[in-house]
Write a protein that holds these residues in place. Structure first.
Motif, PDB file in Angstrom:
ATOM      1  N   ILE A 292      22.667  15.874   8.092  1.00  0.00           N
ATOM      2  CA  ILE A 292      21.405  16.179   8.758  1.00  0.00           C
ATOM      3  C   ILE A 292      21.444  17.596   9.306  1.00  0.00           C
ATOM      4  CG2 ILE A 292      22.134  15.253  11.006  1.00  0.00           C
ATOM      5  CD1 ILE A 292      19.203  14.311  11.360  1.00  0.00           C
ATOM      6  N   ASP A 293      20.311  18.293   9.201  1.00  0.00           N
ATOM      7  CA  ASP A 293      20.120  19.629   9.780  1.00  0.00           C
ATOM      8  C   ASP A 293      18.873  19.582  10.649  1.00  0.00           C
ATOM      9  OD1 ASP A 293      22.162  21.437   8.290  1.00  0.00           O
ATOM     10  OD2 ASP A 293      21.208  20.260   6.699  1.00  0.00           O
ATOM     11  N   VAL A 294      19.009  20.071  11.878  1.00  0.00           N
ATOM     12  CA  VAL A 294      17.910  20.049  12.843  1.00  0.00           C
ATOM     13  C   VAL A 294      17.674  21.460  13.356  1.00  0.00           C
ATOM     14  CG1 VAL A 294      17.065  19.092  15.008  1.00  0.00           C
ATOM     15  CG2 VAL A 294      18.535  17.707  13.529  1.00  0.00           C
ATOM     16  N   PHE A 295      16.421  21.910  13.296  1.00  0.00           N
ATOM     17  CA  PHE A 295      16.043  23.237  13.755  1.00  0.00           C
ATOM     18  C   PHE A 295      14.944  23.099  14.811  1.00  0.00           C
ATOM     19  CE2 PHE A 295      17.480  23.422   9.406  1.00  0.00           C
ATOM     20  CZ  PHE A 295      18.376  24.494   9.390  1.00  0.00           C
ATOM     21  N   VAL A 296      15.173  23.663  15.980  1.00  0.00           N
ATOM     22  CA  VAL A 296      14.198  23.593  17.071  1.00  0.00           C
ATOM     23  C   VAL A 296      13.973  24.992  17.629  1.00  0.00           C
ATOM     24  CG1 VAL A 296      13.709  22.719  19.382  1.00  0.00           C
ATOM     25  CG2 VAL A 296      14.813  21.230  17.704  1.00  0.00           C
ATOM     26  N   GLU A 297      12.718  25.371  17.722  1.00  0.00           N
ATOM     27  CA  GLU A 297      12.320  26.601  18.407  1.00  0.00           C
ATOM     28  C   GLU A 297      11.265  26.214  19.437  1.00  0.00           C
ATOM     29  OE1 GLU A 297      13.600  29.556  18.039  1.00  0.00           O
ATOM     30  OE2 GLU A 297      14.784  29.262  16.204  1.00  0.00           O
ATOM     31  N   GLN A 298      11.442  26.666  20.690  1.00  0.00           N
ATOM     32  CA  GLN A 298      10.462  26.354  21.724  1.00  0.00           C
ATOM     33  C   GLN A 298      10.259  27.541  22.668  1.00  0.00           C
ATOM     34  OE1 GLN A 298      11.804  22.956  24.045  1.00  0.00           O
ATOM     35  NE2 GLN A 298      13.888  23.190  23.335  1.00  0.00           N
ATOM     36  N   PRO A 299       9.684  28.630  22.124  1.00  0.00           N
ATOM     37  CA  PRO A 299       9.434  29.804  22.970  1.00  0.00           C
ATOM     38  C   PRO A 299       8.404  29.498  24.057  1.00  0.00           C
ATOM     39  CG  PRO A 299       8.351  30.039  20.848  1.00  0.00           C
ATOM     40  CD  PRO A 299       9.224  28.831  20.745  1.00  0.00           C
ATOM     41  N   LYS A 300       8.639  30.062  25.234  1.00  0.00           N
ATOM     42  CA  LYS A 300       7.786  29.789  26.381  1.00  0.00           C
ATOM     43  C   LYS A 300       7.608  31.054  27.199  1.00  0.00           C
ATOM     44  CE  LYS A 300       7.548  26.626  30.373  1.00  0.00           C
ATOM     45  NZ  LYS A 300       8.254  25.491  31.032  1.00  0.00           N
ATOM     46  N   ILE A 301       6.371  31.352  27.563  1.00  0.00           N
ATOM     47  CA  ILE A 301       6.105  32.464  28.468  1.00  0.00           C
ATOM     48  C   ILE A 301       5.556  31.894  29.766  1.00  0.00           C
ATOM     49  CG2 ILE A 301       5.725  34.175  26.656  1.00  0.00           C
ATOM     50  CD1 ILE A 301       2.715  33.797  27.043  1.00  0.00           C
TER      51      ILE A 301
ATOM     52  N   ILE B 118       5.338  26.832  22.798  1.00  0.00           N
ATOM     53  CA  ILE B 118       5.259  26.285  21.448  1.00  0.00           C
ATOM     54  C   ILE B 118       6.548  25.514  21.182  1.00  0.00           C
ATOM     55  CG2 ILE B 118       5.193  26.844  18.984  1.00  0.00           C
ATOM     56  CD1 ILE B 118       3.575  29.340  19.743  1.00  0.00           C
ATOM     57  N   PHE B 119       6.426  24.324  20.604  1.00  0.00           N
ATOM     58  CA  PHE B 119       7.594  23.512  20.261  1.00  0.00           C
ATOM     59  C   PHE B 119       7.528  23.178  18.776  1.00  0.00           C
ATOM     60  CE2 PHE B 119       9.722  19.486  19.496  1.00  0.00           C
ATOM     61  CZ  PHE B 119      10.928  19.637  20.165  1.00  0.00           C
ATOM     62  N   ASN B 120       8.482  23.707  18.010  1.00  0.00           N
ATOM     63  CA  ASN B 120       8.555  23.441  16.573  1.00  0.00           C
ATOM     64  C   ASN B 120       9.857  22.723  16.259  1.00  0.00           C
ATOM     65  OD1 ASN B 120       6.130  24.700  16.129  1.00  0.00           O
ATOM     66  ND2 ASN B 120       7.029  26.635  15.462  1.00  0.00           N
ATOM     67  N   LEU B 121       9.751  21.561  15.615  1.00  0.00           N
ATOM     68  CA  LEU B 121      10.912  20.769  15.204  1.00  0.00           C
ATOM     69  C   LEU B 121      10.876  20.544  13.706  1.00  0.00           C
ATOM     70  CD1 LEU B 121      13.271  18.655  15.531  1.00  0.00           C
ATOM     71  CD2 LEU B 121      11.476  16.960  15.951  1.00  0.00           C
ATOM     72  N   ASP B 122      12.017  20.786  13.052  1.00  0.00           N
ATOM     73  CA  ASP B 122      12.178  20.462  11.641  1.00  0.00           C
ATOM     74  C   ASP B 122      13.539  19.814  11.473  1.00  0.00           C
ATOM     75  OD1 ASP B 122       9.863  21.753   9.974  1.00  0.00           O
ATOM     76  OD2 ASP B 122      10.451  23.276  11.448  1.00  0.00           O
ATOM     77  N   ALA B 123      13.555  18.602  10.928  1.00  0.00           N
ATOM     78  CA  ALA B 123      14.803  17.896  10.659  1.00  0.00           C
ATOM     79  C   ALA B 123      14.804  17.437   9.206  1.00  0.00           C
ATOM     80  CB  ALA B 123      14.963  16.704  11.596  1.00  0.00           C
ATOM     81  N   ASP B 124      15.954  17.555   8.559  1.00  0.00           N
ATOM     82  CA  ASP B 124      16.100  17.198   7.145  1.00  0.00           C
ATOM     83  C   ASP B 124      17.403  16.429   7.001  1.00  0.00           C
ATOM     84  OD1 ASP B 124      16.242  16.966   4.422  1.00  0.00           O
ATOM     85  OD2 ASP B 124      16.311  19.109   4.004  1.00  0.00           O
ATOM     86  N   GLU B 125      17.309  15.158   6.601  1.00  0.00           N
ATOM     87  CA  GLU B 125      18.492  14.321   6.420  1.00  0.00           C
ATOM     88  C   GLU B 125      18.580  13.879   4.965  1.00  0.00           C
ATOM     89  OE1 GLU B 125      20.198  10.786   9.056  1.00  0.00           O
ATOM     90  OE2 GLU B 125      18.635  10.073   7.681  1.00  0.00           O
ATOM     91  N   THR B 126      19.736  14.104   4.348  1.00  0.00           N
ATOM     92  CA  THR B 126      19.996  13.630   2.990  1.00  0.00           C
ATOM     93  C   THR B 126      21.008  12.494   3.050  1.00  0.00           C
ATOM     94  OG1 THR B 126      21.781  15.235   2.642  1.00  0.00           O
ATOM     95  CG2 THR B 126      19.554  15.911   2.039  1.00  0.00           C
ATOM     96  N   SER B 127      20.820  11.508   2.181  1.00  0.00           N
ATOM     97  CA  SER B 127      21.713  10.353   2.165  1.00  0.00           C
ATOM     98  C   SER B 127      21.896   9.894   0.718  1.00  0.00           C
ATOM     99  CB  SER B 127      21.130   9.213   3.012  1.00  0.00           C
ATOM    100  OG  SER B 127      21.962   8.080   3.008  1.00  0.00           O
ATOM    101  N   PHE B 128      23.122  10.073   0.194  1.00  0.00           N
ATOM    102  CA  PHE B 128      23.434   9.615  -1.157  1.00  0.00           C
ATOM    103  C   PHE B 128      24.083   8.244  -1.030  1.00  0.00           C
ATOM    104  CE2 PHE B 128      23.543  14.249  -1.179  1.00  0.00           C
ATOM    105  CZ  PHE B 128      22.649  14.540  -2.205  1.00  0.00           C
ATOM    106  N   ARG B 129      23.465   7.211  -1.630  1.00  0.00           N
ATOM    107  CA  ARG B 129      23.831   5.831  -1.360  1.00  0.00           C
ATOM    108  C   ARG B 129      24.260   5.098  -2.627  1.00  0.00           C
ATOM    109  NH1 ARG B 129      19.362   3.927   3.216  1.00  0.00           N
ATOM    110  NH2 ARG B 129      19.818   5.655   4.651  1.00  0.00           N
ATOM    111  N   SER B 130      25.281   4.262  -2.449  1.00  0.00           N
ATOM    112  CA  SER B 130      25.734   3.415  -3.555  1.00  0.00           C
ATOM    113  C   SER B 130      26.427   2.195  -2.964  1.00  0.00           C
ATOM    114  CB  SER B 130      26.710   4.175  -4.461  1.00  0.00           C
ATOM    115  OG  SER B 130      27.864   4.566  -3.730  1.00  0.00           O
TER     116      SER B 130
ATOM    117  N   ARG C 174      15.861  11.042   1.101  1.00  0.00           N
ATOM    118  CA  ARG C 174      15.585  12.220   1.934  1.00  0.00           C
ATOM    119  C   ARG C 174      14.627  11.811   3.052  1.00  0.00           C
ATOM    120  NH1 ARG C 174      16.421  17.183  -0.595  1.00  0.00           N
ATOM    121  NH2 ARG C 174      16.111  18.067   1.486  1.00  0.00           N
ATOM    122  N   PHE C 175      14.971  12.273   4.236  1.00  0.00           N
ATOM    123  CA  PHE C 175      14.145  11.993   5.416  1.00  0.00           C
ATOM    124  C   PHE C 175      13.777  13.318   6.063  1.00  0.00           C
ATOM    125  CE2 PHE C 175      14.053  11.521  10.081  1.00  0.00           C
ATOM    126  CZ  PHE C 175      12.961  10.683  10.209  1.00  0.00           C
ATOM    127  N   PHE C 176      12.485  13.489   6.329  1.00  0.00           N
ATOM    128  CA  PHE C 176      11.990  14.719   6.956  1.00  0.00           C
ATOM    129  C   PHE C 176      11.254  14.358   8.255  1.00  0.00           C
ATOM    130  CE2 PHE C 176      11.894  15.230   2.351  1.00  0.00           C
ATOM    131  CZ  PHE C 176      12.622  16.400   2.161  1.00  0.00           C
TER     132      PHE C 176
END
Length: 675
Positions: free
Chosen positions: A194-203, A225-237, A247-249
């Motif tokens: 999983i990769d998580v990216f958060v930006e929340q600039p505030k004045i 402003i609050f921006n969240l992007d998360a991307d999870e990959t799962s290879f299953r067997s 894939r989960f977004f």
């Protein structure tokens, strides 16, 4: 060279400060010189044994709850909070910090240790900044936009602070997740990342004015402003299963703003303070999951979307006066909160198109109109004992429009009695009993689907705020040159506590249970090592232990309250090497949470064996403070266990998931300075 010297302006004189209250422990800038602080928060963080306490999700403005005052006043903000404000106050402007028992102050609601920060704008213009780039040793790119900066000064008789803050983060981990059946047999193996990216600039902007007549005016505003992007990959067997790529977004694009202010002036025998606040939040949010199969069958997937607007408007009036040895205050508050929500669920069809699905309780507007009033008395009972007592109540009307519309009204008592006792110059003891009303989360009223975990809440229009009786006793012992220790013992008796309750035949959602109990103890302390021969060194310790009890709505058996913290420990060491600009140190922390119980499953995170980090700091590199740190030296994994039942939790176990993800050491560089 100071800004005043550079511009040729003479620095403003230090104003006359209030006399130190008897029994208070006071700190001046000289006490923090070895730490080279840049902000008031840097200074407060080095006060022996003191920890800032912030109450989350406060109900309206109410009485003071955060144990920090600015020039004797509470800060009139919510999302724009006092902790952030402390980071915008230059250390050069702080002239004294008083630590005193809250019950001795004429500020209703405070108990235990309270920090009163006395500061002034003595320079025509000053600023500070902090930049905190960070990178994890494995997989994730660097986070380079985390930091803050502020500019403060005075224009005539108006003090101002302009701030910018971005609490960004780039997180990520990877590792296996093993799924077993009720007999412990492996039925699925998952290689996940999983990769998580958060930006929340505030004045933010703060304005403060004091008139010749003594009237005080404050205005605070912020936009974020609050921006969240998360991307999870799962290879299953797994046995008898087709290999899958899942894939989960997750995505959120929020903006919010808040404006608040207060005006205080003398009238009659006392002073009247008017406080107002308005905040708004727009939160588009989505989750998408898509699974592709090795045998070329059509992909499957789901998407959940939520568009929500939240608002809160508050007006509060406080009038206080003295009558002999007593200080009295009467207060009234009115508030209006709302949530406009539209939720949607989609299913991926065989042609790869997301088709809308029916979702009950997905479109709704939730509103609460609330009014409360209180009267508070503060009075010394002797030279060593002070009483503070408050009595009040609130009226609230809850309404929800939509398919499950409902309207209800409630009356609830509120209040507290607290005592501050100083039996000796180095010992402070305080006690408090309070009747409190909790905050509502309007999202609990409406439907929500987590397509990643395949769980959901049906929404519950019958939720009411939880209430509780709080009892606590705290004691602070000052050991002089050796340091300070504070211990706190507390307990709560809950009514209408939040938990997951059945909705319909097989649904569930947050709802109210009759009662629950919680007891706990916390302690903080600072041990100065100077008396033991290690000059400039100290050890800070903090810990908290809790035990709770609630009757499970399914089994009728008592268990801990959902997702409560049961243990938290942190120990840190810092050594400011005498005669140099160097400091170094280390820390250790660990925690334990109770299970999160839903009606069909339970889950819990863990961080065994805990976190260890080290740092090295130089406090004068061309006038800057530069600190380098390495965290997670023990290689702690992010672990998570989830046990899912075949129906309700009273039915047999269907499967168990155990996740063990690695993220490696974390390297952080902190650069701070003044301008």
């Amino acid at each position: 060279m100071s800004q005043a010297q550079e511009t040729g302006d003479a620095p403003q004189p230090v104003p006359a400060l209030p006399a130190v209250v008897e029994g208070a422990k006071s700190y001046t800038p000289a006490d923090f010189a070895r730490f080279a602080p840049k902000t008031a928060m840097d200074m407060l963080g080095q006060v022996p044994g003191f920890v800032v306490r912030v109450t989350a999700q406060e109900r309206g403005l109410g009485q003071a709850s955060t144990n920090v005052l600015l020039n004797g006043e509470r800060f009139s903000g919510k999302s724009n909070d006092v902790v952030a404000e402390l980071g915008r106050i230059s250390a050069a402007d702080v002239v004294r910090i008083d630590i005193i028992d809250g019950a001795t102050l004429n500020v209703p609601g405070l108990s235990g240790e309270v920090a009163n920060i006395h500061y002034t704008r003595r320079n025509t213009l000053s600023g500070q900044f902090r930049w905190n780039p960070q990178i994890r040793a494995k997989r994730t790119p660097a986070s380079i936009t985390n930091g803050n900066a502020s500019l403060s000064g005075a224009i005539g008789k108006v003090d101002f602070t302009l701030g910018f803050d971005n609490q960004s983060r780039v997180n990520g981990n990877a590792g296996p997740e093993i799924v077993t059946d009720r007999d412990g047999n492996v039925i699925d193996r998952r290689d996940e990342r999983i990769d998580v990216f958060v930006e929340q600039p505030k004045i933010s902007l703060g304005l403060k004015h004091k008139s010749a007549s003594g009237a005080l005016a404050n205005l605070n505003a912020s936009y974020q402003i609050f921006n969240l992007d998360a991307d999870e990959t799962s290879f299953r067997s797994g046995p008898n299963q087709v290999d899958r790529d899942r894939r989960f977004f997750e995505k959120e694009r929020e903006y919010n703003y808040e404006i608040g202010g207060d005006y205080e002036f003398a009238i009659g025998p006392g002073r009247l303070k008017m406080i107002g606040l308005h905040r708004f939040e727009h939160s588009p949010y989505s989750q998408t999951v898509i699974t592709r199969y090795a045998d070329d069958r059509a992909p499957t997937g789901q998407r959940f979307e939520q568009k929500a607007d939240e608002g809160e408007s508050i007006l509060r009036a406080e009038y206080g006066w003295s009558a002999g040895k007593s200080d009295l205050q009467v207060a009234a508050e009115g508030a209006y909160n709302y949530l406009d929500n539209v939720s949607s669920l989609f299913l991926l069809d065989a042609n790869g198109v997301f088709q809308p699905q029916s979702l009950d309780n997905a479109v709704a507007r939730v509103e609460e109109k609330r009014a409360e009033a209180s009267a508070t008395l503060t009075r010394p009972l002797s030279s060593k004992l002070t009483l503070q007592a408050s009595l009040g109540g609130e009226y609230s009307k809850l309404s929800q429009t939509g398919a499950n519309g409902l309207s209800r009204a409630f009356y609830r008592p509120k209040g507290f009695v607290s005592l501050a006792w100083k039996p000796s110059p180095r010992l402070d003891i305080s006690a408090k009993v309070a009747r409190e009303v909790g905050q509502l989360n309007f999202y609990d009223f409406v439907a929500f689907v987590n397509v990643g975990s395949e769980t959901g809440n049906a929404g519950n229009p019958e939720i009411v705020p939880q209430q509780s009786w709080l009892g606590e006793v705290s004691a602070t012992r000052n050991f002089g040159a050796y340091g300070t220790v504070t211990a706190r013992f507390y307990g709560r008796l809950y009514q209408d506590i939040f938990d997951y309750v059945p909705i319909g035949d097989d649904g569930q959602a947050p709802g109210n249970l009759d009662k629950a109990t919680l007891i706990g103890t916390s302690w903080t302390g600072t041990l100065n090592l100077d008396p033991f021969g290690l000059k400039g060194a100290k050890i800070d310790l903090s810990g908290q232990f809790q035990h709770s009890r609630i009757e499970d709505p399914l089994t009728g058996i008592h268990r801990p309250i959902n997702d409560t913290m049961s243990r938290s420990i942190e120990i840190s060491f810092r050594h400011d090497v005498p005669g140099t600009d160097w400091a170094y140190g280390s820390y250790y922390n660990e925690f334990e949470h109770q299970w999160q119980y839903r009606l069909n499953e339970k889950s819990r995170p863990s961080n065994d064996p805990g976190g260890v980090g080290i740092f090295v700091e130089n406090k004068d590199v061309l006038g800057l403070t530069i600190r380098g740190s390495v965290d997670n030296l023990l290689g702690t994994q992010e672990q998570f266990t989830r046990i899912v039942h075949d129906g309700r939790r009273t039915d047999p176990v269907l499967f168990t998931e155990f996740r063990d993800r690695d993220y490696g050491p974390i390297f952080t560089l902190s650069i701070s300075g003044k301008f």
